[in-house]
Design a protein around this motif. Structure first.
Motif, short mmCIF file in Angstrom:
data_model
loop_
_atom_site.label_atom_id
_atom_site.label_comp_id
_atom_site.label_asym_id
_atom_site.label_seq_id
_atom_site.Cartn_x
_atom_site.Cartn_y
_atom_site.Cartn_z
N LEU A 6 29.42 53.51 8.66
CA LEU A 6 30.67 53.22 7.96
C LEU A 6 31.88 53.45 8.86
N LEU A 7 31.88 54.53 9.62
CA LEU A 7 32.98 54.80 10.54
C LEU A 7 33.05 53.77 11.67
N LEU A 8 31.90 53.35 12.16
CA LEU A 8 31.89 52.32 13.21
C LEU A 8 32.41 51.00 12.68
N LEU A 9 32.08 50.68 11.44
CA LEU A 9 32.58 49.45 10.84
C LEU A 9 34.08 49.51 10.58
N CYS A 10 34.62 50.71 10.38
CA CYS A 10 36.06 50.85 10.11
C CYS A 10 36.89 50.93 11.38
N THR A 11 36.30 51.36 12.49
CA THR A 11 37.11 51.58 13.70
C THR A 11 36.69 50.70 14.87
N THR A 12 35.46 50.81 15.30
CA THR A 12 35.05 50.18 16.55
C THR A 12 34.94 48.67 16.43
N LEU A 13 34.31 48.18 15.39
CA LEU A 13 34.14 46.74 15.23
C LEU A 13 35.48 46.01 15.13
N PRO A 14 36.43 46.46 14.29
CA PRO A 14 37.72 45.77 14.28
C PRO A 14 38.47 45.82 15.60
N ALA A 15 38.31 46.93 16.36
CA ALA A 15 38.99 47.03 17.65
C ALA A 15 38.46 45.99 18.64
N VAL A 16 37.15 45.82 18.66
CA VAL A 16 36.56 44.82 19.56
C VAL A 16 36.98 43.41 19.15
N LEU A 17 36.98 43.16 17.85
CA LEU A 17 37.39 41.83 17.36
C LEU A 17 38.87 41.58 17.63
N LEU A 18 39.71 42.59 17.47
CA LEU A 18 41.14 42.42 17.76
C LEU A 18 41.40 42.22 19.24
N ASN A 19 40.59 42.85 20.08
CA ASN A 19 40.73 42.65 21.53
C ASN A 19 40.45 41.19 21.89
N GLU A 20 39.39 40.65 21.33
CA GLU A 20 39.08 39.24 21.59
C GLU A 20 40.19 38.33 21.08
N SER A 21 40.72 38.63 19.91
CA SER A 21 41.80 37.84 19.34
C SER A 21 43.07 37.93 20.18
N ALA A 22 43.40 39.13 20.67
CA ALA A 22 44.60 39.32 21.48
C ALA A 22 44.49 38.60 22.82
N ILE A 23 43.31 38.61 23.41
CA ILE A 23 43.11 37.90 24.68
C ILE A 23 43.24 36.40 24.46
N ARG A 24 42.65 35.91 23.38
CA ARG A 24 42.70 34.48 23.09
C ARG A 24 44.12 34.01 22.78
N ASP A 25 44.91 34.86 22.06
CA ASP A 25 46.27 34.48 21.69
C ASP A 25 47.27 34.68 22.82
N GLY A 26 46.87 35.37 23.88
CA GLY A 26 47.76 35.58 25.01
C GLY A 26 48.81 36.65 24.77
N ASP A 27 48.48 37.69 23.99
CA ASP A 27 49.42 38.78 23.75
C ASP A 27 49.66 39.57 25.04
#
Length: 167
Positions: free
Chosen positions: A30-51
């Motif tokens: 539950l903690l991994l689903l709340c913290t680590t998974l969203p962080a990895v997904l947000l990293n991919e999104s930020a790289i793709r969006d060019g932040d």
């Protein structure tokens, strides 16, 4: 009846800690689903969006420490579930008679179960903190002291809620 003079019974602590292994596993997931998974997904999104690099690192760090509503709900559910699982004997007459017939004081039994509950919360939080520090290093978010300090505060929140639900 002669009472043993323990603050905490080590044998009972070991048994109670073993009983919570599935709760600890679910809590870690539950903690991994709340913290680590969203962080990895947000990293991919930020790289793709060019932040920018600063925005990406700030977003990842805030997600790794669990600054979201799901983390608050996870803390409450895990604290309540652990406390209810370990202290449910207080709600059954048969269990109270059994624990009353044991050669330990009731305060020793309660203290032992509370320490087992705290350890069963400490282990998943420490494991997720270590994993999140490794993820932060892999994603080049060098905010290690901030993440560790926040997980220490998170542990105090767990301890407060666990004690509230236990009593």
């Amino acid at each position: 009846m002669i009472f043993r003079k323990y603050f905490c019974n080590p044998g009972l602590l070991k048994n109670e800690f073993k009983r919570t292994k599935y709760i600890m596993l679910l809590h870690t997931i539950l903690l991994l689903l709340c913290t680590t998974l969203p962080a990895v997904l947000l990293n991919e999104s930020a790289i793709r969006d060019g932040d920018s690099e600063f925005t990406r690192i700030h977003t990842i760090t805030e997600t790794l420490i669990g600054s979201n509503v799901f983390m608050l709900m996870a803390i409450m559910v895990a604290s309540f579930g652990t406390a209810y699982f370990l202290f449910s004997y207080m709600f059954r007459r048969r269990s109270m008679i059994f624990y009353g017939s044991m050669p330990e004081k009731k305060s020793c039994i309660f203290t032992t179960k509370f320490i087992a509950a705290f350890l069963s919360v400490l282990v998943p939080v420490a494991a997720v903190c270590a994993i999140n520090l490794a993820v932060a290093a892999a994603l080049s978010a060098n905010e290690f002291a901030y993440i560790a300090r926040h997980f220490a505060l998170l542990l105090f929140q767990y301890l407060f809620l666990l004690s509230a639900f236990s009593f």
